[in-house]
Design an enzyme around this catalytic site. Structure first.
Site, PDB file in Angstrom:
ATOM      1  N   ASP A   1      25.978 -62.470  -3.833  1.00 44.90           N
ATOM      2  CA  ASP A   1      25.790 -61.117  -4.379  1.00 44.90           C
ATOM      3  C   ASP A   1      26.696 -60.900  -5.597  1.00 44.90           C
ATOM      4  O   ASP A   1      27.519 -60.015  -5.611  1.00 44.90           O
ATOM      5  CB  ASP A   1      26.065 -60.054  -3.299  1.00 44.90           C
ATOM      6  CG  ASP A   1      27.514 -60.042  -2.820  1.00 44.90           C
ATOM      7  OD1 ASP A   1      28.216 -61.086  -2.948  1.00 44.90           O
ATOM      8  OD2 ASP A   1      27.963 -58.989  -2.309  1.00 44.90           O
TER       9      ASP A   1
ATOM     10  N   ASP B   1      31.962 -64.112  -6.757  1.00 51.07           N
ATOM     11  CA  ASP B   1      30.760 -64.940  -6.556  1.00 51.07           C
ATOM     12  C   ASP B   1      30.445 -65.716  -7.834  1.00 51.07           C
ATOM     13  O   ASP B   1      30.094 -66.899  -7.783  1.00 51.07           O
ATOM     14  CB  ASP B   1      29.542 -64.077  -6.228  1.00 51.07           C
ATOM     15  CG  ASP B   1      29.727 -63.147  -5.065  1.00 51.07           C
ATOM     16  OD1 ASP B   1      29.197 -63.441  -3.989  1.00 51.07           O
ATOM     17  OD2 ASP B   1      30.390 -62.104  -5.251  1.00 51.07           O
TER      18      ASP B   1
ATOM     19  N   THR C   1      28.214 -65.895   0.380  1.00 51.34           N
ATOM     20  CA  THR C   1      29.370 -65.174  -0.155  1.00 51.34           C
ATOM     21  C   THR C   1      29.096 -63.684  -0.315  1.00 51.34           C
ATOM     22  O   THR C   1      29.883 -62.973  -0.943  1.00 51.34           O
ATOM     23  CB  THR C   1      29.812 -65.776  -1.509  1.00 51.34           C
ATOM     24  OG1 THR C   1      28.755 -65.609  -2.464  1.00 51.34           O
ATOM     25  CG2 THR C   1      30.150 -67.256  -1.371  1.00 51.34           C
TER      26      THR C   1
ATOM     27  N   HIS D   1      38.041 -64.495  -3.644  1.00 57.01           N
ATOM     28  CA  HIS D   1      37.633 -64.706  -2.259  1.00 57.01           C
ATOM     29  C   HIS D   1      36.558 -65.778  -2.120  1.00 57.01           C
ATOM     30  O   HIS D   1      36.701 -66.740  -1.364  1.00 57.01           O
ATOM     31  CB  HIS D   1      37.099 -63.393  -1.671  1.00 57.01           C
ATOM     32  CG  HIS D   1      38.047 -62.251  -1.726  1.00 57.01           C
ATOM     33  ND1 HIS D   1      39.112 -62.111  -0.847  1.00 57.01           N
ATOM     34  CD2 HIS D   1      38.100 -61.169  -2.553  1.00 57.01           C
ATOM     35  CE1 HIS D   1      39.767 -60.999  -1.121  1.00 57.01           C
ATOM     36  NE2 HIS D   1      39.175 -60.411  -2.155  1.00 57.01           N
ATOM     37  N   ASP D   2      35.453 -65.625  -2.855  1.00 48.76           N
ATOM     38  CA  ASP D   2      34.280 -66.468  -2.637  1.00 48.76           C
ATOM     39  C   ASP D   2      34.490 -67.904  -3.084  1.00 48.76           C
ATOM     40  O   ASP D   2      33.817 -68.823  -2.591  1.00 48.76           O
ATOM     41  CB  ASP D   2      33.077 -65.867  -3.350  1.00 48.76           C
ATOM     42  CG  ASP D   2      32.702 -64.498  -2.803  1.00 48.76           C
ATOM     43  OD1 ASP D   2      33.008 -64.226  -1.632  1.00 48.76           O
ATOM     44  OD2 ASP D   2      32.109 -63.703  -3.552  1.00 48.76           O
TER      45      ASP D   2
ATOM     46  N   PHE E   1      34.576 -56.671   3.631  1.00 54.69           N
ATOM     47  CA  PHE E   1      33.411 -56.084   2.969  1.00 54.69           C
ATOM     48  C   PHE E   1      32.090 -56.736   3.348  1.00 54.69           C
ATOM     49  O   PHE E   1      31.106 -56.050   3.640  1.00 54.69           O
ATOM     50  CB  PHE E   1      33.598 -56.121   1.447  1.00 54.69           C
ATOM     51  CG  PHE E   1      32.403 -55.610   0.689  1.00 54.69           C
ATOM     52  CD1 PHE E   1      32.167 -54.251   0.567  1.00 54.69           C
ATOM     53  CD2 PHE E   1      31.494 -56.493   0.104  1.00 54.69           C
ATOM     54  CE1 PHE E   1      31.062 -53.771  -0.117  1.00 54.69           C
ATOM     55  CE2 PHE E   1      30.384 -56.018  -0.581  1.00 54.69           C
ATOM     56  CZ  PHE E   1      30.170 -54.651  -0.685  1.00 54.69           C
ATOM     57  N   ASN E   2      31.996 -58.067   3.291  1.00 55.26           N
ATOM     58  CA  ASN E   2      30.703 -58.710   3.532  1.00 55.26           C
ATOM     59  C   ASN E   2      30.167 -58.429   4.936  1.00 55.26           C
ATOM     60  O   ASN E   2      28.972 -58.187   5.116  1.00 55.26           O
ATOM     61  CB  ASN E   2      30.805 -60.223   3.314  1.00 55.26           C
ATOM     62  CG  ASN E   2      30.909 -60.604   1.858  1.00 55.26           C
ATOM     63  OD1 ASN E   2      30.603 -59.813   0.968  1.00 55.26           O
ATOM     64  ND2 ASN E   2      31.352 -61.826   1.603  1.00 55.26           N
TER      65      ASN E   2
ATOM     66  N   ASN F   1      27.750 -56.481  -3.623  1.00 54.23           N
ATOM     67  CA  ASN F   1      28.679 -55.931  -4.606  1.00 54.23           C
ATOM     68  C   ASN F   1      27.974 -54.945  -5.534  1.00 54.23           C
ATOM     69  O   ASN F   1      28.562 -53.931  -5.937  1.00 54.23           O
ATOM     70  CB  ASN F   1      29.301 -57.065  -5.417  1.00 54.23           C
ATOM     71  CG  ASN F   1      30.283 -57.876  -4.597  1.00 54.23           C
ATOM     72  OD1 ASN F   1      31.055 -57.328  -3.819  1.00 54.23           O
ATOM     73  ND2 ASN F   1      30.255 -59.184  -4.765  1.00 54.23           N
TER      74      ASN F   1
END
Length: 310
Positions: A9, A14, A123, A232-233, A164-165, A38
């Site tokens: 996303d 990402d 992700t 993060h991703d 979040f995810n 996102n």
């Protein structure tokens, strides 16, 4: 080579993860799929197309995925990732388009045609993957494992307990975690340690056109810790290439789907209810210095791809 499907996303982190995956010779990307997260799915799809165009990888198919979670209302994270999801750099208009198939049917077709098991990397929220599990059980034996960015055993970033995810679509996450498929969960327990220092991000700007692009995206990123920015991703891609950087601990993990703790990923660390069963390999620690060094070392590959070199 590692055959993978990337479900994303983009989203700045990402985009950075995909930049590495598209240009690292160790990956065979079978399919890119978008999902709302996102930003809206229209924007995440456009961002996948922008990046495949940027890196001259238009042969990689892009499929549009879910526009909203399975049950709950969709709320994006544009306050972190900007209105477009990838602000800061002026990408050219994509030269390719999304394929006609939706993401879930494209995933199933890709898996069923595979000559070896495929790793599915997610992700964003797991809406597409949950629908794949529900609609195409015959495709599941062709999945080697899920490598998921998401979850946390140590507190959340959108609530006191939720990452979040998972929070975006906890019902989908619940389906995925109960699927019986091998899962590696790379959540906030490690991604908030895997920081790129502001000094490193500034240095990246000097590493060719790709460095400039990454620098402009990362400096526009609203997620900042005291010691740097978490990508993060990117950890999903790093884990596949350098698993020795990560410490994994096996747990039974449940997803809370309702109430004030919705989106929490709860591990049975004391063996209170799981009766010794495990369903997730949870990343619990990382060599953060090695991650940062590894990240910078990926940028020459990106510039080679951009310049058309083998």
């Amino acid at each position: 080579m590692i055959p993978i499907i990337l479900d994303m996303d983009p989203g700045i982190d990402d985009a950075v993860a995909l930049s590495i995956a598209l240009t690292n010779p160790n990956f065979d990307i079978k399919l890119l799929t978008s999902v709302a997260g996102n930003v809206s799915v229209d924007k995440t799809t456009a961002n996948l197309l922008k990046l495949t165009t940027f890196f001259n990888r238009q042969e990689v198919p892009v499929a549009r995925g879910a526009s909203k979670p399975l049950k709950k209302a969709f709320v994006d994270a544009s306050y972190i990732h900007g209105a477009s999801g990838m602000p800061g750099y002026d990408f050219e208009t994509p030269k390719n388009q999304a394929i006609a198939q939706d993401a879930v049917s494209a995933m199933a077709e890709t898996l069923l045609a595979a000559t070896e098991p495929i790793t599915v990397v997610a992700t964003g929220s797991y809406t597409n993957i949950a629908q794949l599990i529900q609609r195409y059980p015959e495709a599941l034996p062709h999945i080697k494992r899920f490598v998921l960015m998401g979850g946390s055993l140590s507190g959340g970033n959108v609530s006191s307990v939720a990452e979040f995810n998972v929070f975006t679509d906890p019902d989908a996450a619940d389906i995925v975690f109960k699927s019986g498929i091998d899962i590696v969960m790379i959540g906030l327990d490690v991604t908030l340690k895997a920081l790129l220092s502001l000094k490193t991000i500034d240095a990246v700007a000097k590493l060719g056109e790709c460095g400039k692009m990454l620098h402009q995206l990362m400096t526009a990123y609203g997620d900042t810790e005291a010691d740097g920015k978490p990508m993060h991703d990117v950890n999903t891609i790093c884990y596949l290439l350098a698993p020795e950087f990560y410490t994994l601990t096996d747990y039974w993990v449940d997803v809370i789907t309702q109430g004030p703790a919705a989106g929490a990923t709860v591990a049975d660390t004391q063996n209170r209810w799981s009766q010794g069963k495990k369903n997730v390999h949870v990343a619990t620690d990382i060599d953060a210095a090695a991650f940062e060094k590894w990240f910078v070392a990926q940028i020459p590959n990106m510039n080679k791809q951009l310049e058309g070199e083998e």
